[in-house]
Scaffold this active site. Structure first.
Site, PDB file in Angstrom:
ATOM      1  N   ARG A 128      27.901  17.019  38.378  1.00  0.00           N
ATOM      2  CA  ARG A 128      27.921  16.311  39.654  1.00  0.00           C
ATOM      3  C   ARG A 128      29.232  15.556  39.847  1.00  0.00           C
ATOM      4  O   ARG A 128      29.798  15.518  40.932  1.00  0.00           O
ATOM      5  CB  ARG A 128      26.747  15.333  39.730  1.00  0.00           C
ATOM      6  CG  ARG A 128      26.669  14.591  41.064  1.00  0.00           C
ATOM      7  CD  ARG A 128      25.498  13.625  41.133  1.00  0.00           C
ATOM      8  NE  ARG A 128      24.243  14.341  41.244  1.00  0.00           N
ATOM      9  CZ  ARG A 128      23.321  14.377  40.288  1.00  0.00           C
ATOM     10  NH1 ARG A 128      23.517  13.732  39.149  1.00  0.00           N
ATOM     11  NH2 ARG A 128      22.199  15.036  40.457  1.00  0.00           N
ATOM     12  N   TYR A 147      51.317  10.337  46.781  1.00  0.00           N
ATOM     13  CA  TYR A 147      52.616  10.801  46.300  1.00  0.00           C
ATOM     14  C   TYR A 147      52.488  12.221  45.756  1.00  0.00           C
ATOM     15  O   TYR A 147      51.465  12.579  45.165  1.00  0.00           O
ATOM     16  CB  TYR A 147      53.193   9.884  45.222  1.00  0.00           C
ATOM     17  CG  TYR A 147      52.306   9.672  44.012  1.00  0.00           C
ATOM     18  CD1 TYR A 147      52.417  10.469  42.873  1.00  0.00           C
ATOM     19  CD2 TYR A 147      51.364   8.641  44.000  1.00  0.00           C
ATOM     20  CE1 TYR A 147      51.622  10.266  41.762  1.00  0.00           C
ATOM     21  CE2 TYR A 147      50.553   8.424  42.892  1.00  0.00           C
ATOM     22  CZ  TYR A 147      50.692   9.234  41.780  1.00  0.00           C
ATOM     23  OH  TYR A 147      49.884   9.021  40.684  1.00  0.00           O
ATOM     24  N   PRO A 148      53.508  13.045  45.959  1.00  0.00           N
ATOM     25  CA  PRO A 148      53.527  14.378  45.347  1.00  0.00           C
ATOM     26  C   PRO A 148      54.171  14.299  43.967  1.00  0.00           C
ATOM     27  O   PRO A 148      54.970  13.391  43.689  1.00  0.00           O
ATOM     28  CB  PRO A 148      54.387  15.190  46.310  1.00  0.00           C
ATOM     29  CG  PRO A 148      55.348  14.179  46.852  1.00  0.00           C
ATOM     30  CD  PRO A 148      54.609  12.862  46.900  1.00  0.00           C
ATOM     31  N   MET A 149      53.809  15.226  43.097  1.00  0.00           N
ATOM     32  CA  MET A 149      54.383  15.212  41.758  1.00  0.00           C
ATOM     33  C   MET A 149      54.467  16.628  41.191  1.00  0.00           C
ATOM     34  O   MET A 149      53.868  17.562  41.725  1.00  0.00           O
ATOM     35  CB  MET A 149      53.550  14.327  40.825  1.00  0.00           C
ATOM     36  CG  MET A 149      52.135  14.810  40.594  1.00  0.00           C
ATOM     37  SD  MET A 149      51.350  13.967  39.198  1.00  0.00           S
ATOM     38  CE  MET A 149      52.356  14.577  37.834  1.00  0.00           C
ATOM     39  N   LYS A 151      55.582  18.761  37.116  1.00  0.00           N
ATOM     40  CA  LYS A 151      55.888  18.632  35.695  1.00  0.00           C
ATOM     41  C   LYS A 151      57.285  19.198  35.413  1.00  0.00           C
ATOM     42  O   LYS A 151      57.678  20.230  35.977  1.00  0.00           O
ATOM     43  CB  LYS A 151      54.853  19.375  34.855  1.00  0.00           C
ATOM     44  CG  LYS A 151      53.456  18.768  34.903  1.00  0.00           C
ATOM     45  CD  LYS A 151      53.416  17.348  34.344  1.00  0.00           C
ATOM     46  CE  LYS A 151      51.985  16.850  34.243  1.00  0.00           C
ATOM     47  NZ  LYS A 151      51.938  15.439  33.766  1.00  0.00           N
ATOM     48  N   HIS A 174      46.123  10.201  29.211  1.00  0.00           N
ATOM     49  CA  HIS A 174      46.289   9.843  30.622  1.00  0.00           C
ATOM     50  C   HIS A 174      44.933   9.455  31.219  1.00  0.00           C
ATOM     51  O   HIS A 174      44.831   8.491  31.984  1.00  0.00           O
ATOM     52  CB  HIS A 174      46.871  11.055  31.364  1.00  0.00           C
ATOM     53  CG  HIS A 174      47.624  10.708  32.600  1.00  0.00           C
ATOM     54  ND1 HIS A 174      48.664   9.804  32.617  1.00  0.00           N
ATOM     55  CD2 HIS A 174      47.504  11.162  33.882  1.00  0.00           C
ATOM     56  CE1 HIS A 174      49.145   9.714  33.843  1.00  0.00           C
ATOM     57  NE2 HIS A 174      48.457  10.527  34.631  1.00  0.00           N
TER      58      HIS A 174
END
Length: 477
Positions: A128, A147-149, A151, A174
């Site tokens: 769920r 925000y865009p990100m 790697k 993280h």
């Protein structure tokens, strides 16, 4: 070649950032401005209500844009069409797009590999929670950061050449940082591979704007970010009701009355909820009937809140230690009411009950609670039948033995009641006067027949003499 983690996609998202031509707006006749506001308010209101998904509007602080319109829908075609439909409104002619981000909600195999390995064996609570990641709900009030990100692919730090095991460890670290903001910050991560210039978009929601800064700052020190993270522009603002668009255009406070609401937040009534994660399902008539018998038939603590109850077969002491650590992350959150471990008097699973003032906070917390050791399901999950969580009791310390004796008598009585499956008394490990009864029935009417019986009424009357508050009942399914 390094392994690619599996993914599963949900809804498509478009973050549409708009700048308003204020000079054109000021010079337009008042009747034209009024007509434009009426039309776009109707359009956005209709977009909120039609079909699956959501549409929301936000202020944007700073020079990047004036407003953000966020669309979430099952298909790319739907979000693209909504963008064109907005352009066709008269209000749209006063705006210009300054930025946009096209993406799709996603769950990945880093943190939930078991979901992809054997979906049928995954705890229903975790399923769920993952579904809320694929089909998220936009909090109705609060601040937002987007925000865009991506790697990095540097020669020294190339995420996509790093072994899967190392990437999974970094993402787990993280996630631990994110847990400390459970109930405070709600995160929606969307994937933009092949859809936009960046690889992911991150949208964070919080009722405290500083919390948005804090979580991003703290996560910068995680290895996954410190070594491998690349970020685009950040956008920050606040959601406001569509009906307040006229106030926004008039440079008034939005949401309207937000300042007053912030000052009186401690006195504001809690929002209505669905205890245990189950919706009301037309139980108002049952609540009224029990109320006639002076039994509160709503949520724990006698108020409208969101309660989660999960069972665990872990050792109760170990479970309590884990819950205490998790609760320390929850307690700074204004929306957190209580989280505690309840242990059955006899054989059976322990229960973790967590109570929140808002649905979004409860949804966020549910993912962390599902990670507790030994979780085997939720109190509201029955393949058939009907479950209730209650009564909730606060027992007078001097009458605890009397209360337990009363329950034992009721338990014997229930053994002969048609449609009754099982009832268990659970006690808060930290407060032996705090208890609840978990009951399982073949169906709602079986339970209600017992609640209507003279025997139940006599039991309630007897029990009331040993309680410090009236009993509360919660329907779960």
């Amino acid at each position: 070649m390094a392994d690619a983690p599996p993914t599963e996609e949900g809804w498509f998202a478009v973050h549409d950032f708009r700048e308003i031509d204020w000079e054109q707006w000021r010079n337009a006749p008042e009747r034209r401005r009024d007509a434009a506001l009426d039309e776009v308010t109707t359009f956005l209101s209709d977009a909120e209500d039609i079909g699956e998904g959501e549409t929301a509007i936000f202020t944007v602080a700073g020079h990047e844009a004036d407003i953000l319109i966020l669309h979430l829908r099952p298909t790319l075609d739907e979000v693209e069409r909504l963008g064109r439909a907005f352009e066709r409104t008269a209000f749209g002619s006063f705006t210009a797009r300054t930025n946009s981000f096209v993406s799709v909600t996603e769950i990945g195999g880093y943190t939930s590999p078991e979901y992809f390995e054997d979906p049928e064996e995954v705890d229903a609570g975790l399923r769920r929670y993952l579904e809320t990641k694929k089909r998220p709900s936009i909090p109705e009030d609060g601040y937002v950061t987007f925000y865009p990100m991506a790697k990095r692919r540097d020669p020294e730090y190339n995420w996509f050449e790093t072994p899967m095991e190392e990437r999974a460890e970094m993402m787990a670290e993280h996630g631990e940082t994110g847990k400390s903001y459970a109930g405070t910050v709600t995160q929606v991560v969307t994937s933009a591979f092949g859809l936009d210039d960046w690889e992911w978009g991150v949208t964070l929601f919080a009722t405290d704007a500083v919390a948005l800064k804090d979580i991003v700052y703290e996560m910068r020190f995680d290895e996954a970010t410190a070594k491998y993270g690349e970020f685009g522009s950040f956008f920050v603002g606040r959601r406001f009701p569509v009906d307040d668009l006229d106030a926004f255009m008039a440079a008034e406070t939005v949401p309207v009355g937000a300042d007053e609401a912030d000052e009186t937040d401690d006195e504001a009534p809690a929002v209505s909820g669905h205890p245990g994660g189950a919706h009301d399902n037309g139980d108002d008539d049952l609540r009224e009937e029990l109320a006639d018998r002076d039994i509160y038939a709503g949520s724990p603590r006698g108020e409208d809140v969101y309660a989660l109850a999960l069972y665990s077969d872990a050792d109760p002491e170990t479970l309590s230690q884990e819950v205490t650590a998790l609760r320390s992350n929850f307690e700074p959150c204004d929306t957190h009411v209580t989280t505690a471990v309840y242990e059955p008097r006899s054989d059976g699973h322990a229960a973790v009950v967590s109570v929140w003032e808002t649905e979004s906070a409860a949804d966020t917390a549910s993912g962390f609670l599902s990670d507790l050791p030994g979780i085997v399901g939720r109190a509201s999950e029955t393949e058939d039948g009907w479950a209730t969580l209650g009564m909730f009791y606060t027992v007078d310390p001097g009458h605890r033995a009397d209360f337990l004796e009363t329950f034992d008598g009721v338990d014997e009585l229930l053994a002969d009641v048609d449609g009754h499956r099982e009832s268990t008394l659970l006690v808060n490990r930290e407060d032996e006067t705090d208890m609840f009864i978990d009951s399982q029935w073949d169906g709602r009417e079986h339970a209600m027949d017992f609640f209507r019986s003279d025997a139940f009424g006599e039991t309630v009357a007897t029990g009331r003499d040993v309680l410090t508050d009236r009993p509360r009942h919660v329907f779960l399914a």
